[in-house]
Enzyme design. Structure first.
Site, PDB file in Angstrom:
ATOM      1  CB  SER A 183      -8.277   3.927   5.563  1.00 22.08           C
ATOM      2  OG  SER A 183      -7.080   3.850   4.834  1.00 22.08           O
TER       3      SER A 183
HETATM    4  N1  SAH Z   1      -4.715   7.093   2.364  1.00 16.84           N
HETATM    5  C1  SAH Z   1      -5.577   6.440   1.394  1.00 16.84           C
HETATM    6  C2  SAH Z   1      -5.533   4.932   1.557  1.00 16.84           C
HETATM    7  C3  SAH Z   1      -5.353   4.281   0.245  1.00 16.84           C
HETATM    8  S1  SAH Z   1      -4.875   2.594   0.262  1.00 16.84           S
HETATM    9  C4  SAH Z   1      -6.992   6.992   1.439  1.00 16.84           C
HETATM   10  O1  SAH Z   1      -7.293   7.780   2.356  1.00 16.84           O
HETATM   11  O2  SAH Z   1      -7.784   6.686   0.552  1.00 16.84           O
HETATM   12  C5  SAH Z   1      -3.111   2.727   0.165  1.00 16.84           C
HETATM   13  C6  SAH Z   1      -2.540   3.377  -1.050  1.00 16.84           C
HETATM   14  O3  SAH Z   1      -1.114   3.212  -0.963  1.00 16.84           O
HETATM   15  C7  SAH Z   1      -2.942   2.787  -2.388  1.00 16.84           C
HETATM   16  O4  SAH Z   1      -3.479   3.785  -3.197  1.00 16.84           O
HETATM   17  C8  SAH Z   1      -1.633   2.255  -2.977  1.00 16.84           C
HETATM   18  O5  SAH Z   1      -1.536   2.404  -4.384  1.00 16.84           O
HETATM   19  C9  SAH Z   1      -0.612   3.108  -2.275  1.00 16.84           C
HETATM   20  N2  SAH Z   1       0.732   2.559  -2.219  1.00 16.84           N
HETATM   21  C10 SAH Z   1       1.134   1.285  -1.987  1.00 16.84           C
HETATM   22  N3  SAH Z   1       2.481   1.197  -2.048  1.00 16.84           N
HETATM   23  C11 SAH Z   1       2.940   2.449  -2.327  1.00 16.84           C
HETATM   24  C12 SAH Z   1       4.245   3.008  -2.521  1.00 16.84           C
HETATM   25  N4  SAH Z   1       5.359   2.265  -2.459  1.00 16.84           N
HETATM   26  N5  SAH Z   1       4.318   4.317  -2.801  1.00 16.84           N
HETATM   27  C13 SAH Z   1       3.216   5.106  -2.895  1.00 16.84           C
HETATM   28  N6  SAH Z   1       1.971   4.642  -2.721  1.00 16.84           N
HETATM   29  C14 SAH Z   1       1.820   3.329  -2.440  1.00 16.84           C
END
Ligand code: SAH
Length: 231
Positions: A75
């Site tokens: 993000s």
């Molecule tokens: N907090 C992260 C943001 C990553 S983007 C950072 O600081 O880098 C969001 C993430 O949510 C992705 O890696 C995606 O695979 C995950 N995601 C999406 N749906 C999900 C679910 N149902 N359960 C767990 N993770 C999920």
């Protein structure tokens, strides 16, 4: 200030990953409305370049989302800062901090580390195994021992560890999954993007301690989708 120290190895960096680049990012967050000094200090100190591919290191301290593989992104720092301060703010009035925090969507692990520098216990769930494996390696390298992570569908939360004082979702669904809401402490705080890929709003939901929730809209955001099942 209740900030856990990061080990010296976290501060090494050259050129665009140097302390100067981090200071610039911290200042730009202040100028764009981030008010919580604890959050600004943590973002200044967490080495964001550790969370992305080497080819992108020169852009690590730009205020922008960056690809982390598997179609996912780390993000934008401003969004990480805004969500973190929105999560902590309600606890200031109670002169406390959330003790047990759940993140859904570990991704690179960056938001998890920012939170783990501020709160005693951080739990994080990721559905893509390879991303989780890399994130765990980073947690180890940074010497953080207050993060527990799990490969699962985050829509289910982490029932065995519930209730959580605070919950943060870093992927957007069209609603907050009811199983996650059920794992929020009665006076807990949840921050999550909600909406369709083209129109998402950051929501903050607070338990009133009596079983009801108060919902606030904190502005427009853009996140990858909250998917079901594990990858
Ligand atoms: N907090 C992260 C943001 C990553 S983007 C950072 O600081 O880098 C969001 C993430 O949510 C992705 O890696 C995606 O695979 C995950 N995601 C999406 N749906 C999900 C679910 N149902 N359960 C767990 N993770 C999920």
């Amino acid at each position: 200030m209740n900030i856990h120290p990061l080990p010296a190895s976290a501060f090494r960096g050259e050129g665009m990953t140097s302390q100067r680049a981090r200071d610039r990012l911290a200042n730009s967050l202040k100028e764009s409305g981030i008010r919580d000094p604890r959050v600004i200090e943590v973002i200044r100190n967490v080495p964001r370049h550790h969370f992305i591919d080497q080819a992108l290191h020169s852009r690590a301290y730009e205020n922008t989302a960056l690809p982390i593989g598997h179609g996912q992104t780390i993000s934008q720092p401003w969004v990480v800062a805004r969500m973190t301060e929105a999560l902590l703010e309600p606890f200031d009035a109670r002169q406390g901090m959330p003790q047990k925090v759940l993140e859904i969507g570990t991704g690179s692990g960056y938001q998890a580390v920012v939170l783990a520098a501020l709160v005693p216990q951080l739990f994080t769930v990721e559905r893509i195994e390879e991303l989780l494996r890399q994130a765990r390696r980073r947690f180890r390298q940074l010497g953080l021992s207050n993060i527990r992570s799990r490969h699962d569908d985050g829509k289910l939360g982490w029932p065995d560890e519930a209730p959580f004082d605070a919950i943060i979702l870093t992927a957007a669904g069209d609603a907050i999954p009811s199983q996650i809401l059920a794992q929020l402490a009665p006076d807990g705080v949840l921050v999550a993007p909600v909406g369709s890929p083209s129109s998402q709003t950051l929501l903050r939901i607070r338990g009133d301690g009596k079983g009801d929730f108060i919902q606030e809209e904190l502005g427009a955001v853009s996140f990858v989708p909250l998917l079901g099942g594990i990858g």
